[in-house]
Design a protein around this motif. Structure first.
Motif, short mmCIF file in Angstrom:
data_model
loop_
_atom_site.label_atom_id
_atom_site.label_comp_id
_atom_site.label_asym_id
_atom_site.label_seq_id
_atom_site.Cartn_x
_atom_site.Cartn_y
_atom_site.Cartn_z
N THR A 143 9.54 -26.82 40.11
CA THR A 143 10.95 -26.51 40.35
C THR A 143 11.43 -25.43 39.39
OG1 THR A 143 11.64 -28.26 38.86
CG2 THR A 143 11.47 -28.81 41.22
N SER A 144 10.47 -24.77 38.73
CA SER A 144 10.84 -23.63 37.88
C SER A 144 11.61 -22.62 38.72
CB SER A 144 9.59 -22.93 37.35
OG SER A 144 8.81 -23.80 36.60
N ASN A 145 12.53 -21.91 38.06
CA ASN A 145 13.34 -20.91 38.77
C ASN A 145 12.48 -19.97 39.59
OD1 ASN A 145 15.64 -21.95 37.73
ND2 ASN A 145 15.75 -20.48 36.00
N GLU A 165 18.31 -19.99 47.23
CA GLU A 165 19.47 -19.43 46.53
C GLU A 165 19.84 -20.41 45.43
OE1 GLU A 165 21.90 -16.35 45.97
OE2 GLU A 165 21.12 -16.44 48.02
N ILE A 166 19.65 -20.06 44.18
CA ILE A 166 19.98 -20.98 43.10
C ILE A 166 20.88 -20.29 42.10
CG2 ILE A 166 17.91 -22.41 43.32
CD1 ILE A 166 16.71 -20.78 41.01
N GLU A 167 21.23 -21.01 41.04
CA GLU A 167 22.15 -20.46 40.04
C GLU A 167 21.59 -19.17 39.44
OE1 GLU A 167 24.31 -21.76 35.92
OE2 GLU A 167 22.65 -22.96 36.69
N ALA A 168 20.29 -19.14 39.18
CA ALA A 168 19.68 -17.98 38.53
C ALA A 168 19.63 -16.76 39.44
CB ALA A 168 18.26 -18.32 38.07
N GLY A 169 19.77 -16.93 40.71
CA GLY A 169 19.75 -15.77 41.60
C GLY A 169 19.26 -16.11 42.98
N GLY A 170 19.14 -15.07 43.79
CA GLY A 170 18.75 -15.28 45.18
C GLY A 170 17.25 -15.18 45.39
N PRO A 171 16.83 -15.10 46.64
CA PRO A 171 15.41 -15.00 46.96
C PRO A 171 14.75 -13.81 46.30
CG PRO A 171 16.74 -15.27 48.95
CD PRO A 171 17.69 -15.06 47.83
N MET A 172 13.51 -14.00 45.93
CA MET A 172 12.75 -12.91 45.31
C MET A 172 11.39 -12.76 45.99
SD MET A 172 14.12 -11.22 42.86
CE MET A 172 15.89 -11.28 42.65
N PRO A 173 10.88 -11.57 46.18
CA PRO A 173 11.60 -10.30 46.07
C PRO A 173 12.74 -10.26 47.08
CG PRO A 173 9.22 -9.96 46.32
CD PRO A 173 9.48 -11.39 46.59
N PRO A 174 13.83 -9.56 46.77
CA PRO A 174 15.05 -9.69 47.56
C PRO A 174 14.87 -9.37 49.05
CG PRO A 174 15.40 -8.28 45.65
CD PRO A 174 13.95 -8.60 45.69
N THR A 175 14.07 -8.34 49.35
CA THR A 175 14.06 -7.87 50.74
C THR A 175 12.99 -8.52 51.60
OG1 THR A 175 12.89 -5.99 49.83
CG2 THR A 175 15.16 -5.65 50.47
#
Lengths: 219, 401
Positions: free
Chosen positions: B329-331, B340-350
Motif C-alpha cells: 500500500t506504499s504510495n 487517486e490518493i492524497e500524494a497524487g494521481g495516477p502515475m505515469p499521468p498519461t
C-alpha cells in the motif's frame, strides 16, 4: 594575316615592347628555389578563383554560414572540390610565401637594389596571414568560433589600446554577426585589394630590377 | 652601399645575365611545372584528404579547446611562456619587433656582402628564429590535447541509440510519453492540458527526415509550446546528444528500419526469473529512466519526489516515504495502479505502466526493496518471502512462468 593583326595590336598596345621587356629579358641562371614566387602567385590566383565560386553559395551570417558550407560540401556539384582546394590552398600559400621569404633572405636578394621588393614582400606575407586569420572564422563552426575568440582576445592584451583593437576586430564586445560580416568583408574585399595592389608593385619591381642571381664566393 | 659598390654590383649582375637564360621559355617553363604540380597536389588533397568538418559554432560550449589555424600555433605557444603580468610582452612587443625588423631588414642590414659565408651573423639569427618557429609549432601540436567533440556521444549506432533512449527518457517523456504516444500533457509547468500528437506514428516517421527531427529538437516549436533543447538556443543538449535522440526515435519507431540487436538487448528491461527478487540497480533503474525521471528530477512539478538515486527513491518527497519495503500500500504502488490518493494521481499521468513493469515494482517492494543485486539475491533466498499468488493484490497479473 596573323602578323597583320599582331601589327595592328602592337601599334595600339605596344605588345612587342611588353614581350621584349617582360618575357624576352635576360635572367641569371637560377635553380628551382626561384620558382617559389610564381608558385605563391599561382596559389593566390587559385584562391581567388575558388573563393569567388564559394561566395556564390556562402552566406555570411551566423545562422546560415555553417549550413551554407554544409550545402557547398554536400549539395553543390563539385562544391567539395572547390572548398577543398580553397582550404588546402590557404595552408600551401602560407608555406610557399614563407619559404619564398626564406629563400630571398638566404640568397641576400633583399639587398641593393631590391629593398622595396622585400618590403612589399613582407606586406604580402602579413596580408596572407591576415587572409588565413579572417578566412578561418567564416565556416562558423566550433573550431573557427573558438579560435577567433582566443585570437581576438590576444589583441586585448596589448597595453592601453588592446581593448579598443579587440572591439574593432569583433565589432563589439563579443563574436557576433557583426564580427562575421567584417571578417568576411576583410577576407573578400579589403585584403584581396591589398594583395592585388602589392603583388602588382612586387612584380613591377621584379621585372624592372631582374631576378637576383645566386651569390657566388666573391659576392 | 656607396656608389662604387653599386656600380660593381651592376657589373657583376650584368655578367650573370649574359651567362644566364631568357625568362621565356627557361624560367616560365620551370614555373609552369611547379604550378602544375601544385595544382595536382591541391586536387589530391581536396579529394583524398578533404576538409575536416566540425560542429556548428556553439557560444555556450566553453569546453571546446580553442585551436588556431596551424600556422598561428607558434604564436599561440609562445604566449604560454609569458603568463600573467608579462603577457603583453608576448602579444604586443615581440610580434611588433618581429614585424618591424622584417620590414626594415634591408635598411639595417648594411653588410654589402651576399655570399652566405660572409654574412654568418644574419644567417645564424634567421636560422635560430626559423628553428624556434618550427619547434614551437611542433610543441603546440603535441601538447594540445585532442578535442573530444563536445556533445558527441558514442561511436557505434547501437551505443548512440542507447544513449539517445536515456536522453529521451530525461528530456522528452514528460510531454511526449515513453513511447512518443503524446496525448494530454499532465503535470508540466506551463503546458498543462496541451494536447500533443503522437511523434512515433508511421505518419510521423515516414514524412520527417532525421534532419527535421534534429532541427525540431534543437530549435523547438515555439508556436506549439515546445522549447528549444539545443545549447545554442539556451537548451541543455549538444548537437551529438540531439543526434542520439534522433537515432533512438528512428530506430525504435520507424518500422522500415530494424533496431540493431545490440541496442535492443541493451535497452530491454532485464528478465526476471519466477521467484527472483528484483533489485533497484538492475530492474528498477531502467524503468525509472524510461518512464518516470523526466518529471521526477529537480526543477519539475513532482511533489519533491526525486528518483535519481536509491536514497531519493526511498526517502524524498512531500509525502515520503513513497516506498515502504514489504508494503504494497506504499504510495508508489498505489499510484502506478492508477489510484487517486492524497500524494497524487495516477502515475505515469498519461499512460498506465505495462502490467509486467508494475509486477516488477511489486515484487521489488515485497522483496524488501533491495538496492543492489547482492541484496536482492539475499532477499530471494533468505528471510523475505518470495511473492506468491495470494499475497499479490487482486487484479495484478501473475508473473509469467
Amino acid at each position: 594575316m596573323a602578323a597583320k593583326i599582331l601589327d595592328w595590336l602592337d601599334e595600339r598596345l605596344g605588345i612587342k615592347t611588353v614581350y621584349d621587356t617582360v618575357l624576352d629579358r635576360d635572367v641569371p641562371k637560377v635553380n628551382w628555389w626561384f620558382t617559389l614566387g610564381s608558385a605563391s602567385l599561382f596559389l593566390f590566383v587559385m584562391q581567388g578563383i575558388t573563393g569567388i565560386f564559394l561566395t556564390v553559395y556562402y552566406v555570411p551570417t551566423p545562422d546560415h554560414a555553417a549550413d551554407s558550407i554544409l550545402y557547398i560540401m554536400n549539395g553543390v556539384d563539385f562544391g567539395w572540390l572547390i572548398r577543398g582546394i580553397h582550404h588546402w590552398g590557404a595552408s600551401l600559400m602560407v608555406i610557399f610565401v614563407f619559404i619564398h621569404m626564406l629563400r630571398t633572405f638566404y640568397c641576400a636578394a633583399y639587398k641593393f637594389p631590391r629593398e622595396l621588393t622585400w618590403v612589399t614582400g613582407v606586406i604580402l606575407l602579413l596580408a596572407t596571414l591576415g587572409m588565413g586569420f579572417t578566412g578561418y572564422l567564416l565556416p562558423m563552426n566550433q573550431r573557427s568560433y573558438w579560435a577567433t575568440t582566443v585570437g581576438t582576445e590576444i589583441a586585448a592584451t596589448v597595453p592601453f589600446i588592446g581593448t579598443f583593437i579587440m572591439r574593432v576586430l569583433r565589432g563589439g564586445t563579443d563574436i557576433s554577426a557583426v564580427t562575421l560580416a567584417r571578417f568576411f568583408s576583410a577576407h573578400i574585399w579589403i585584403l584581396p585589394a591589398v594583395l592585388v595592389l602589392t603583388i602588382s608593385i612586387h612584380m613591377y619591381l621584379i621585372v624592372r630590377l631582374g631576378i637576383s642571381s645566386i651569390p657566388k664566393e666573391d659576392d | 652601399m656607396n656608389e662604387e659598390q653599386k656600380q660593381e654590383y651592376y657589373k657583376k649582375y650584368k655578367k650573370e645575365k649574359q651567362k644566364g637564360v631568357k625568362f621565356y621559355p627557361d624560367i616560365v617553363y620551370k614555373d609552369i611545372i611547379v604550378s602544375f604540380g601544385l595544382f595536382l597536389l591541391l586536387i589530391g588533397l581536396a579529394t583524398f584528404v578533404g576538409v575536416d568538418s566540425a560542429p556548428k559554432a556553439d557560444p555556450s560550449d566553453t569546453t571546446y579547446i580553442p585551436r588556431p589555424e596551424w600556422y598561428f600555433l607558434f604564436l599561440f605557444q609562445m604566449l604560454k611562456y609569458f603568463p600573467g603580468q608579462l603577457e603583453w610582452v608576448g602579444t604586443a612587443i615581440i610580434p611588433a619587433i618581429a614585424v618591424l625588423a622584417l620590414i626594415l631588414l634591408p635598411f639595417f642590414d648594411r653588410n654589402p656582402k651576399r655570399f652566405w659565408r660572409k654574412r654568418k651573423l644574419a644567417i645564424s639569427i634567421m636560422t635560430v628564429i626559423v628553428i624556434g618557429i618550427v619547434a614551437l609549432t611542433v610543441v603546440a601540436v603535441v601538447t594540445t590535447p585532442a578535442q573530444e567533440e563536445s556533445g558527441t556521444l558514442a561511436g557505434t549506432i547501437s551505443e548512440k541509440i542507447v544513449a539517445g533512449e536515456e536522453l529521451y527518457g530525461l528530456y522528452c517523456v514528460e510531454c511526449h510519453g515513453a513511447d512518443g504516444e503524446g496525448g494530454e500533457i499532465i503535470g508540466v509547468e506551463g503546458l498543462e492540458g496541451v494536447e500533443v500528437k503522437s511523434i512515433s506514428s508511421q505518419d510521423e516517421m515516414y514524412t520527417r527526415s532525421d534532419e527535421t527531427f534534429f532541427n525540431i529538437i534543437g530549435f523547438g516549436q515555439g508556436s506549439l509550446g515546445m522549447p528549444p533543447f539545443s545549447k545554442a538556443y539556451a537548451g541543455e543538449l549538444g548537437p551529438g546528444e540531439i543526434e542520439a535522440i534522433v537515432a533512438f526515435m528512428r530506430y525504435t519507431w520507424d518500422d522500415r528500419i530494424e533496431i540493431p540487436a545490440e541496442a535492443a538487448q541493451a535497452s530491454a528491461i532485464p528478465e526476471l526469473a519466477p521467484d527472483e527478487v528484483p533489485s533497484y540497480e538492475v530492474h528498477i533503474v531502467p524503468i525509472v529512466k524510461r518512464y518516470c525521471i523526466s518529471c521526477h528530477r529537480p526543477g519539475k512539478k513532482n511533489g519533491e519526489y526525486f528518483i535519481t538515486t536509491y536514497d531519493e527513491v526511498m526517502q524524498s518527497g512531500d509525502y515520503a516515504p513513497n516506498v515502504i519495503p514489504g508494503d504494497l500500500t506504499s504510495n508508489l504502488i498505489r499510484m502506478i495502479h492508477r489510484e487517486e490518493i492524497e500524494a497524487g494521481g495516477p502515475m505515469p499521468p498519461t499512460k498506465a505502466l505495462k502490467p509486467e513493469l508494475i509486477d516488477i515494482f511489486e515484487r521489488w517492494v515485497l522483496g524488501g526493496a533491495p538496492n543492489t543485486v547482492d541484496d536482492a539475491a539475499a532477499a530471494s533466498t533468505g528471510s523475505a518471502e518470495p511473492p506468491s499468488e495470494e499475497t499479490l493484490p487482486t487484479g495484478t497479473p501473475t508473473p509469467s512462468p
